[in-house]
Design an enzyme around this catalytic site. Structure first.
Site, PDB file in Angstrom:
ATOM      1  N   ASN A  88       0.652  -1.326  -0.067  1.00  0.00           N
ATOM      2  CA  ASN A  88      -0.082   0.075  -0.158  1.00  0.00           C
ATOM      3  C   ASN A  88       0.703   1.008  -0.412  1.00  0.00           C
ATOM      4  O   ASN A  88       1.649   1.284   0.370  1.00  0.00           O
ATOM      5  CB  ASN A  88      -1.208   0.147   1.166  1.00  0.00           C
ATOM      6  CG  ASN A  88      -1.792  -0.750   1.651  1.00  0.00           C
ATOM      7  OD1 ASN A  88      -2.133  -1.710   0.539  1.00  0.00           O
ATOM      8  ND2 ASN A  88      -2.480  -1.173   2.356  1.00  0.00           N
ATOM      9  N   ASP A 105      -3.468  -5.848   2.206  1.00  0.00           N
ATOM     10  CA  ASP A 105      -4.333  -7.273   2.749  1.00  0.00           C
ATOM     11  C   ASP A 105      -4.051  -8.333   2.179  1.00  0.00           C
ATOM     12  O   ASP A 105      -4.542  -9.319   2.810  1.00  0.00           O
ATOM     13  CB  ASP A 105      -5.924  -6.695   1.856  1.00  0.00           C
ATOM     14  CG  ASP A 105      -6.473  -5.483   2.775  1.00  0.00           C
ATOM     15  OD1 ASP A 105      -6.212  -5.344   4.014  1.00  0.00           O
ATOM     16  OD2 ASP A 105      -6.737  -4.294   2.316  1.00  0.00           O
ATOM     17  N   LYS A 151      13.666 -14.635  -9.932  1.00  0.00           N
ATOM     18  CA  LYS A 151      12.621 -13.762 -10.758  1.00  0.00           C
ATOM     19  C   LYS A 151      12.007 -14.193 -11.619  1.00  0.00           C
ATOM     20  O   LYS A 151      12.320 -15.043 -12.448  1.00  0.00           O
ATOM     21  CB  LYS A 151      14.173 -12.601 -10.941  1.00  0.00           C
ATOM     22  CG  LYS A 151      12.958 -11.603 -11.558  1.00  0.00           C
ATOM     23  CD  LYS A 151      13.714 -10.514 -11.953  1.00  0.00           C
ATOM     24  CE  LYS A 151      13.195  -9.784 -12.688  1.00  0.00           C
ATOM     25  NZ  LYS A 151      14.105  -8.396 -13.511  1.00  0.00           N
ATOM     26  N   PRO A 158      -3.294 -11.627   8.191  1.00  0.00           N
ATOM     27  CA  PRO A 158      -3.510 -11.840   9.288  1.00  0.00           C
ATOM     28  C   PRO A 158      -4.295 -10.099   9.784  1.00  0.00           C
ATOM     29  O   PRO A 158      -3.208  -9.327   9.040  1.00  0.00           O
ATOM     30  CB  PRO A 158      -2.994 -11.770  10.394  1.00  0.00           C
ATOM     31  CG  PRO A 158      -1.275 -11.668   9.806  1.00  0.00           C
ATOM     32  CD  PRO A 158      -1.761 -12.064   8.034  1.00  0.00           C
ATOM     33  N   ASP A 159      -5.251  -9.553   9.913  1.00  0.00           N
ATOM     34  CA  ASP A 159      -5.475  -8.142  10.215  1.00  0.00           C
ATOM     35  C   ASP A 159      -5.267  -8.377  12.079  1.00  0.00           C
ATOM     36  O   ASP A 159      -5.820  -8.971  12.575  1.00  0.00           O
ATOM     37  CB  ASP A 159      -7.427  -8.319  10.520  1.00  0.00           C
ATOM     38  CG  ASP A 159      -7.322  -6.947  10.382  1.00  0.00           C
ATOM     39  OD1 ASP A 159      -7.225  -5.997  11.248  1.00  0.00           O
ATOM     40  OD2 ASP A 159      -8.305  -6.390  10.195  1.00  0.00           O
ATOM     41  N   ILE A 160      -3.683  -7.594  11.362  1.00  0.00           N
ATOM     42  CA  ILE A 160      -3.157  -7.715  13.098  1.00  0.00           C
ATOM     43  C   ILE A 160      -4.098  -6.635  14.138  1.00  0.00           C
ATOM     44  O   ILE A 160      -4.128  -7.300  15.470  1.00  0.00           O
ATOM     45  CB  ILE A 160      -1.779  -6.595  13.174  1.00  0.00           C
ATOM     46  CG1 ILE A 160      -1.099  -7.485  11.738  1.00  0.00           C
ATOM     47  CG2 ILE A 160      -1.014  -6.511  13.753  1.00  0.00           C
ATOM     48  CD1 ILE A 160       0.037  -7.047  10.806  1.00  0.00           C
ATOM     49  N   PHE A 217      -6.303   3.475  12.252  1.00  0.00           N
ATOM     50  CA  PHE A 217      -6.606   4.301  11.675  1.00  0.00           C
ATOM     51  C   PHE A 217      -7.471   4.350  10.951  1.00  0.00           C
ATOM     52  O   PHE A 217      -7.738   3.069   9.949  1.00  0.00           O
ATOM     53  CB  PHE A 217      -4.890   4.888  11.155  1.00  0.00           C
ATOM     54  CG  PHE A 217      -4.384   6.069  11.900  1.00  0.00           C
ATOM     55  CD1 PHE A 217      -4.493   5.971  13.272  1.00  0.00           C
ATOM     56  CD2 PHE A 217      -4.882   6.720  11.421  1.00  0.00           C
ATOM     57  CE1 PHE A 217      -3.787   6.814  14.199  1.00  0.00           C
ATOM     58  CE2 PHE A 217      -3.690   7.802  11.666  1.00  0.00           C
ATOM     59  CZ  PHE A 217      -3.520   7.884  13.166  1.00  0.00           C
ATOM     60  N   LYS A 275     -13.269  -3.699  13.759  1.00  0.00           N
ATOM     61  CA  LYS A 275     -12.510  -3.906  14.293  1.00  0.00           C
ATOM     62  C   LYS A 275     -12.155  -4.771  15.487  1.00  0.00           C
ATOM     63  O   LYS A 275     -11.434  -5.302  16.421  1.00  0.00           O
ATOM     64  CB  LYS A 275     -11.287  -3.645  13.820  1.00  0.00           C
ATOM     65  CG  LYS A 275     -11.422  -2.782  12.280  1.00  0.00           C
ATOM     66  CD  LYS A 275      -9.582  -3.436  11.829  1.00  0.00           C
ATOM     67  CE  LYS A 275      -9.555  -3.286  10.221  1.00  0.00           C
ATOM     68  NZ  LYS A 275      -8.725  -3.319   9.067  1.00  0.00           N
TER      69      LYS A 275
HETATM   70  O1  C5P Z   1      -8.679  -2.542   7.154  1.00  0.00           O
HETATM   71  P1  C5P Z   1      -7.914  -1.237   6.810  1.00  0.00           P
HETATM   72  O2  C5P Z   1      -7.031  -2.058   6.399  1.00  0.00           O
HETATM   73  O3  C5P Z   1      -8.950  -0.128   6.163  1.00  0.00           O
HETATM   74  O4  C5P Z   1      -8.166  -1.217   8.572  1.00  0.00           O
HETATM   75  C1  C5P Z   1      -7.137   0.115   8.729  1.00  0.00           C
HETATM   76  C2  C5P Z   1      -6.151  -0.712  10.506  1.00  0.00           C
HETATM   77  O5  C5P Z   1      -6.500  -1.582  10.532  1.00  0.00           O
HETATM   78  C3  C5P Z   1      -5.680   0.701  10.732  1.00  0.00           C
HETATM   79  O6  C5P Z   1      -4.761   0.630  11.724  1.00  0.00           O
HETATM   80  C4  C5P Z   1      -3.937  -0.682  10.042  1.00  0.00           C
HETATM   81  O7  C5P Z   1      -2.901  -0.142  10.961  1.00  0.00           O
HETATM   82  C5  C5P Z   1      -4.873  -1.525  10.527  1.00  0.00           C
HETATM   83  N1  C5P Z   1      -4.502  -2.915  10.346  1.00  0.00           N
HETATM   84  C6  C5P Z   1      -4.223  -4.237  10.627  1.00  0.00           C
HETATM   85  N2  C5P Z   1      -3.977  -5.149  10.138  1.00  0.00           N
HETATM   86  C7  C5P Z   1      -4.170  -5.328   8.749  1.00  0.00           C
HETATM   87  C8  C5P Z   1      -5.234  -3.977   7.887  1.00  0.00           C
HETATM   88  C9  C5P Z   1      -4.701  -3.139   8.169  1.00  0.00           C
HETATM   89  O8  C5P Z   1      -3.622  -4.149  11.696  1.00  0.00           O
HETATM   90  N3  C5P Z   1      -3.769  -6.439   7.908  1.00  0.00           N
END
Ligand code: C5P
Length: 420
Positions: free
Chosen positions: A225, A293, A303, A321-323, A340, A358
């Site tokens: 990103n 994501d 390569k 993983p969504d941290i 954020f 979240k």
């Molecule tokens: O889902 P999105 O990326 O819009 O969410 C943003 C928030 O979630 C931010 O605080 C980002 O650091 C956190 N995040 C995370 N792990 C991910 C995706 C987003 O911690 N895989």
């Protein structure tokens, strides 16, 4: 309300000319400004210019006996609400950190009992030198607010951090410092021992994620990103300034580590998740990172070659993983968990949905429609179950500092995290 009184110490350096604009901004805001010029500062701006703009006498020498009769240097150093050093040269910072008082400026800085704000300006190598960084840590430990210098092209032709922050940003930092400062009491012969230190996060442990993640496809390509890391780094810097123990888990960004911050560099979301988990417990986690994501389902060791046939290789993705969401569900969930969200439209609605999805306490929603990523300012809305707190567009440093005040207020309602 009485006009705020600023004692402005102007060090030597090409950036000294910006102090003229700073004086103008402060006067325009109704503040009283007294200027002190160092000997080197006098090479860049004249006492006459500063006297005309500040409408006040300009002080240059410790040995001007007439000044001592009119106003002693102790009185000069204390009859202000805030002492501002701009530009703060490497030499001035070093003398301040060591407690050297060998001219009027440094004597005032040692004698004052008022809060001090320093806006550094110097060559990038001088700023990054371990000696300067050590001095900045010392000064922040002493309660001095040391701003981060701006990054960019320098008068000497080099590039990097070291430029004097713009006068508007210094003015904002002055407003913030004045808002934090204890009310000044005019000197009555009795020293005013109000603490200059403002460390509302002392004893707290904060975890910050910042920057992008890079998800390798093969050894030369990756998925990421857009993220400059500036807001996250400014938050880590402000947390350390506010006295917190700060762990910064940073994706790949070419930013210097803020003084007083422990930094762990990671590349991928999976690595970031592991470091976040290992960093717990914390009193608050501020997840600023723009985590990718998806990652490549299988990373190639070699390569991927373009063979010229027009054949496009398939790219299978796996979800990262969504941290933040993981942390919200974890047994070690920090008492204050902040996410954020960069949005271009329906900012508040999206942030409210994200808050619920979240499971965090606040979402700092930043409107990126008017400002490209990597800019110097942010307009944020703090969305929580209690409502929406919308702030004006501010420099990222100012957003970070204001956020620290809000976090400190919130944490005062909780007890410190166990550190064992
Ligand atoms: O889902 P999105 O990326 O819009 O969410 C943003 C928030 O979630 C931010 O605080 C980002 O650091 C956190 N995040 C995370 N792990 C991910 C995706 C987003 O911690 N895989």
């Amino acid at each position: 309300m009485a006009a705020k009184r600023i004692l402005l110490i102007i060090g030597g350096g090409i950036a000294a000319y910006k102090s003229i604009e700073l004086v103008r901004l402060l006067r325009k805001a109704g503040m009283t400004v007294r200027c002190v010029l160092t000997r080197a500062g006098e090479q860049f701006v004249t006492p006459l210019t500063l006297a005309a703009l500040s409408e006040n006498k300009v002080y240059t020498s410790l040995f001007d006996l007439k000044d001592e009769v009119e106003m002693g240097h102790i009185q000069l150093s204390r009859e202000a609400d805030l002492v501002v050093v701009a530009p703060a040269t490497a030499d001035l910072l070093a003398k301040m950190a060591a407690g050297i008082a060998d001219d009027l400026a440094t004597t005032l800085l040692l004698a004052t009992d008022k809060p001090v704000l320093a806006a550094p300006a110097m060559n990038v190598r001088m700023w990054l030198h371990p000696a300067t960084q050590r001095n900045v840590v010392t000064l922040r430990g002493d309660g001095v607010t040391v701003m981060e210098p701006d990054e960019g092209e320098m008068a000497c032709g080099e590039y990097g951090p070291g430029r004097l922050p713009e006068p508007e940003a210094i003015k904002q930092a002055i407003d913030d410092a004045l808002a934090r400062a204890p009310a000044a009491v005019p000197l009555t012969g009795q020293p005013d021992f109000a603490p200059a230190n403002h460390r509302p996060l002392y004893g707290r442990r904060l975890l910050v994620t910042a920057g992008p993640t890079h998800e390798p496809i093969d050894p030369v390509r990756y998925i990421a990103n857009r993220s400059s890391g500036k807001q996250g780094f400014a938050i880590a810097a402000a947390a350390a300034e506010a006295g917190a123990e700060v762990l910064l888990v940073a994706g790949p960004v070419p930013l210097p580590t803020p003084p007083g911050v422990v930094r762990i560099d990671v590349e991928t979301a999976v690595e970031m998740a592991a470091e976040v988990e290992a960093a717990l417990p914390a009193d608050a986690a501020i997840m600023v990172a723009a985590v990718a994501d998806w990652r490549a389902a299988d990373t190639r060791a070699k390569k991927i070659k373009k063979d010229g046939s027009g054949h496009v290789p398939p790219l299978a993705l796996a979800e990262n993983p969504d941290i933040l969401a993981g942390l919200a569900r974890s047994a070690k969930r920090p008492p204050l968990l902040i996410g954020f969200a960069a949005e271009t439209n329906d900012v508040i609605d999206h942030a409210q949905a994200k808050l619920a999805r979240k499971g965090c306490d606040w979402i700092v929603a930043n409107d990126v429609s008017a400002d490209p990523m990597g800019g110097e300012t942010n307009r944020v809305h703090i969305v929580s179950k209690d409502g929406v707190d919308s702030w004006d567009r501010l420099p990222k440093q100012a957003v970070a500092r204001k956020l620290m005040e809000k976090i400190a207020d919130e944490l005062d309602k909780c007890s410190p995290a166990d550190s064992d």
